[in-house]
Every structure is written in structure tokens, then in C-alpha cells.
Design an enzyme around this catalytic site. Structure first.
Site, PDB file in Angstrom:
ATOM      1  N   HIS A 101      43.261 -52.678  13.352  1.00  0.00           N
ATOM      2  CA  HIS A 101      44.478 -53.311  12.881  1.00  0.00           C
ATOM      3  C   HIS A 101      45.621 -52.329  12.641  1.00  0.00           C
ATOM      4  CE1 HIS A 101      46.884 -56.406  10.691  1.00  0.00           C
ATOM      5  NE2 HIS A 101      46.179 -57.222  11.445  1.00  0.00           N
ATOM      6  N   ASP A 169      46.970 -58.831   1.772  1.00  0.00           N
ATOM      7  CA  ASP A 169      47.280 -60.219   2.131  1.00  0.00           C
ATOM      8  C   ASP A 169      46.349 -60.744   3.216  1.00  0.00           C
ATOM      9  OD1 ASP A 169      49.350 -60.424   0.317  1.00  0.00           O
ATOM     10  OD2 ASP A 169      50.904 -59.896   1.751  1.00  0.00           O
ATOM     11  N   GLU A 279      54.690 -61.787  -5.556  1.00  0.00           N
ATOM     12  CA  GLU A 279      55.269 -61.275  -4.325  1.00  0.00           C
ATOM     13  C   GLU A 279      56.621 -61.946  -4.107  1.00  0.00           C
ATOM     14  OE1 GLU A 279      53.246 -61.060  -0.632  1.00  0.00           O
ATOM     15  OE2 GLU A 279      51.586 -59.835  -1.378  1.00  0.00           O
TER      16      GLU A 279
END
Length: 521
Positions: A101, A169, A279
């Protein structure tokens, strides 16, 4: 009997030679041929499919071919590979690849070896996620393989009614990968980044040593590896702090058109007790209210938001969560409303949702699957992540959000902006953050096509140039630089320590060459 034994030995030698000969044809000459005669040679893949997989990542911006890919059956295989490189006359680079990733080739090894960490799960003889209780402190923790995905850590710990407290997240990332950077999300203001919630690790250094480290044992290695961008060791096990897991969440989003009120309210909420997640994000024409991070708003809500957006150009969304369970379900709504009392969000633009704890944490997954089905997930992702000092966040809003993003109208993807506390980070660790008590995490999580991603990359450069010219001392999160001078500027006062640790734990500069910190000079 003796004849049978000789036959078996002969068959073993023949099969071994056939295996070696089979590898010779595609064998990359950048690797020593002596590697073919090591015990791990059967687990080294040089076929086209293995090389192709290891030559790319989520970012789809960098394509670099390794010479081979190791699929380790145990930590010993990784030690053997690194030790072989360390002892070689010409050491080769070794990069640990988790879920792939990274966005700029950080987990690649040009003409070196990539270690496919996920293979450890395939060969495991027992569970690689185990939950324990400290008999002295009575605190719970999980011993977790570095190759494990956080979603699997969540599932395994929930079986015990427990969970880690700090998340990212997106949960389909490996433990070793996020701990090599920091691991941040909306819980970080309260619990710190994921690297602040690690008790102990097993690490393979650039010398091929397999060491246990903690704040008490091999502490210099412990602090070096956490946030160390893979430069000092490959994490094979991490001991993660756990706490009682909640059952459900109250999830609220509030909209603002004034950036000052938006940031003031965010900073207030992270300074008081009561919330579990804070957030924020931008809503723009090319960054809609609902996106792959979550589909929170109903169609009627989106219609109201679009009308507001057409009037103001940019809308700011403050997002908070409060956990609850059976014991607190009768009081959670009242407690939440008291926390939000006095905030300056736009009247009638507060939106509420009740969800399970698991579905909230795993909210990005459904968006990912939808994009995958449309062929829109495996596309270029020229992401830019920054930590911006609180004292300059207003300037950043004017110069970047309005002056670049809205003006150019290129951005296609979520834009995150939320505050964090410096005192939740341990400065002995390698991670770099601004030198202010409060700073903002900015995430431009954009995606493009094969023909236009370079326009987004150009936009990123403009943002960095603006910060430089305006004297905004922002720090890149998931950093990417090309020169020694840039890396020195990034690490600042930590640079000398970072170099000293490299000399101590990876003196031949073998590990994580894709970061291009020491391998690009």
C-alpha cells in the site's frame, strides 16, 4: 539398507540440482549465484508473475523490478537472506513488502530482493495473533506478526472483547507497515499514533540479527524502528496495547463554511474529554461529500450540501465519534450533545448516524470494493500527506485549499484536515512532526488516470513550493524526497541520530532501499 540410503541421497542431490538449474535461466545477475545454494533458494521466486507483483504498489507511480522475491516460511528465512546480503562482497537491497500500500515505491528493491511478508501467514504453525494479560499490571496486549493486517487484528482481539485503541482509516494495511511510518487516524489525538501503543517488537536488523526490543531492552533499536521507514529493521512481531472494545458508535458530522470556526471547534474538541475520534475534511466540487472513505450522507442530505457548496465553493466537515455499549447506551446521546454544545457549525447542517464499532472502523472497505468492481481502485494515486503547524493552518487554507485546489479544480478524492497533539508522540522515535504543541494532518488522497495523474503530481509540487516560499514548516507524512539535502531538511535535528542509527543497525544500507534515503546519493 545401505543401498536404499544411497539411492535416497542420490535422488535428493539430483532434485536439488534440477531445482538450481531450473532457477538459473531467469536468474538476475545482480544477485550472487551463491544464493542458489542456500537453504532458502527454494523459496526465492524469479518468475514473471512474482516480479511483476513486487514491482508495483498502490500508488501506481513507480515501477521497479526486483531481482527476486522471497516467500519466507519463517523469520529465519528473512534472517538468512539479510545475513547473506550483509556477508556478500557486494550487498544487495532487501525490502519488506506487506500489503503493497505504499504510493511511491517505498517497499521496492531495484535489482534487489523483496520479501513477501504475507507468506509468513501461509506457513504459520500456530496463530500469529495472540492475546495475553500482563499478570503484574493486568493490562491486555496482543502479540501480532508484522505481516498481519489490522482488520485481522481487530477480528482476533474482538473475540476476547478487546481491541487496539489507535487505528488507521483503512484497515487492510500490515502492522509492520504502519508501525514503520506512524499509523494515524481520528483516534490519534487521544491515544497517539499507533507507534505510541507498542510495548515490544521482534526485529530483523540490516545485519541479519533477530532481536527483541522494547523501552527496556535494546531501546535504541526500539525507538529507531518505530516510524523509521524500514531503515533499521524488519518488524516480525509487535506487542500491541489493547483495551475493552465498545459495541457501537454515535457518529456525527457537522458542516462549516468558515475555516476559522471549523479549526477552532476541532481544537476545542481534542482538548476536552469525552470523544473517541475527531477528524475533518473538505467538500469541494471534485471532492464530494460522499466518497470511497464512507457513504455517510443520504441523497436528500447531499442535495442540501450541494446547494451550500454552490454558494461557498468549499465546505468544511467536522466529524466526531463517541463509543458506547450496553452500560452507556442510555446516557451517550446526552453526553454527546453536551460535548457539541456551543460549537459554531451551520444551523441545520448536523448529521447523525448510529453504527457498529466494527463497521465504523472498517468504513473504507465498502468504498474500496465498489471502486474495484468498477476498475477504479487500481489506478495512480499521487497522494500527498503533510503535517502542518497550527500557527500556519490559516495560511495553508488560503494558499492551498483556495489558492491551488479550488482554483485549479483538479483534485479528485478525499481531502482530510484534522488536529493532533504533539505530546502524544514520543520524540525518541524516528517519526518526524512539526515543533508545535498542536499540528494538523493534511491528506490529499487523490486518484487519477494513466493520462492525467502527472497533472495531480504537478499540483502536489506547487503545494510544496507554496509551503516553502511561505515559510510554512510542514513535514511530509509518508515522506518522499530525492536528495540528501531534502532528507536532512525533513529530519532536521533528528538527522544525526537517524544517520547514527543507520550505521549501527544497517551499516551496509541493505534495508528498504525504495525509500531512497541513503541509496540515492
Amino acid at each position: 539398507m545401505a543401498r536404499a540410503s544411497i539411492s535416497l541421497i542420490f535422488l535428493f542431490i539430483v532434485s536439488r540440482l534440477m531445482s538450481i538449474v531450473g532457477k538459473l535461466s531467469p536468474w538476475n545477475n545482480s544477485l550472487p549465484h551463491e544464493l542458489l545454494f542456500q537453504e532458502i533458494s527454494d523459496r526465492i521466486h524469479v518468475d514473471e508473475s512474482a516480479i511483476k507483483l513486487a514491482s508495483s504498489d498502490f500508488g501506481r507511480l513507480v515501477h521497479v523490478n526486483p531481482a527476486g522475491v522471497l516467500y519466507p516460511s519463517s523469520e529465519k528465512d528473512i534472517c538468512a537472506l539479510v545475513k547473506f546480503s550483509y556477508d556478500s562482497a557486494v550487498p544487495f537491497g532487501v525490502a519488506a513488502r506487506g500489503h503493497g500500500h505504499s504510493v511511491r515505491g517505498q517497499a521496492m528493491a531495484d535489482n534487489g530482493m523483496v520479501v513477501e511478508m504475507g507468506a509468513l501467514k501461509d506457513y504459520a504453525r500456530g496463530p500469529r495473533i495472540r492475546v495475553f494479560q500482563n499478570p503484574m499490571s493486568l493490562e491486555f496486549y496482543a502479540d501480532v506478526g508484522g505481516e498481519q493486517l489490522w482488520i485481522d487484528v481487530l477480528k482476533a482481539t474482538l473475540d476476547h472483547g478487546l481491541a487496539p485503541v489507535s487505528w488507521t482509516d483503512y484497515l487492510y494495511l500490515t502492522v509492520g507497515g504502519t508501525l514503520s511510518n506512524a499509523g494515524i487516524s481520528g483516534q490519534s489525538f487521544l491515544h497517539g499514533p499507533q507507534i505510541a501503543n507498542v510495548h515490544e517488537m521482534d526485529v530483523i536488523t540490516g545485519k541479519g540479527e533477530h532481536l527483541t526490543c522494547s523501552k527496556q531492552i535494546n531501546s535504541e533499536l526500539f525507538y529507531a524502528v518505530l516510524g523509521g521507514l524500514g531503515q533499521f529493521g524488519i518488524i516480525t512481531r509487535a506487542r500491541i496495547a489493547l483495551d475493552k472494545a465498545p459495541d457501537r458508535v454515535k457518529w456525527v458530522r457537522m458542516l462549516y463554511h468558515d475555516f476559522f470556526s471549523f479549526t477552532k471547534d476541532q481544537e476545542y474538541l481534542i482538548s476536552v474529554n469525552g470523544l473517541d475520534y475527531v477528524e475533518g475534511s473538505l467538500i469541494m466540487q471534485q471532492s464530494p461529500a460522499n466518497n470511497w472513505r464512507s457513504s455517510f450522507f443520504s441523497p436528500s442530505d447531499q442535495s442540501k450540501i450541494n446547494s451550500l457548496l454552490s454558494k461557498h465553493g468549499i465546505i468544511y466537515c467536522l466529524e466526531v465519534v463517541k463509543y458506547y455499549d450496553d452500560l452507556t447506551m442510555d446516557t451517550v446521546d446526552e453526553e454527546l450533545m453536551l460535548l457539541l454544545k456551543g460549537l459554531n457549525f451551520l444551523q441545520y447542517f448536523i448529521f447523525k448516524k448510529d453504527d457498529t464499532y466494527v463497521d465504523f472502523l472498517n468504513r473504507v472497505r465498502s468504498g474500496e470494493l465498489k471502486l474495484q468492481a468498477k476498475g477504479l481502485w487500481d489506478v495512480p494515486h499521487p497522494w500527498l500527506n503533510l503535517f502542518v503547524p497550527k500557527s500556519r493552518i490559516m495560511d495553508f487554507n488560503e494558499g492551498v485549499f483556495f489558492g491551488i485546489l479550488q482554483k485549479q479544480n483538479k483534485t479528485t478524492g478525499p481531502i482530510l484536515v484534522y488536529p493532533l497533539h504533539r505530546n502524544k508522540w514520543d520524540d525518541r522515535m524516528s517519526a518526524v512532526i512539526p515543533d508545535e504543541a498542536t499540528f494538523y494532518s493534511i491528506g490529499l488522497l487523490v486518484s487519477g488516470g494513466e493520462s492525467d495523474w502527472e497533472l495531480l503530481e504537478s499540483q502536489n509540487k506547487q503545494i510544496l513550493e507554496f509551503c516553502s516560499k511561505a515559510g510554512i514548516r510542514a513535514k511530509q507524512y509518508l515522506p518522499h524526497y530525492r536528495t540528501k539535502e531534502e532528507w536532512m531538511n525533513h529530519f532536521g535535528s533528528k538527522w544525526e541520530t537517524f544517520q547514527q542509527r543507520k550505521r549501527q543497525f544497517d551499516p551496509k544500507m541493505i534495508l528498504s532501499p525504495g525509500q531512497r534515503i541513503f541509496n540515492s546519493w
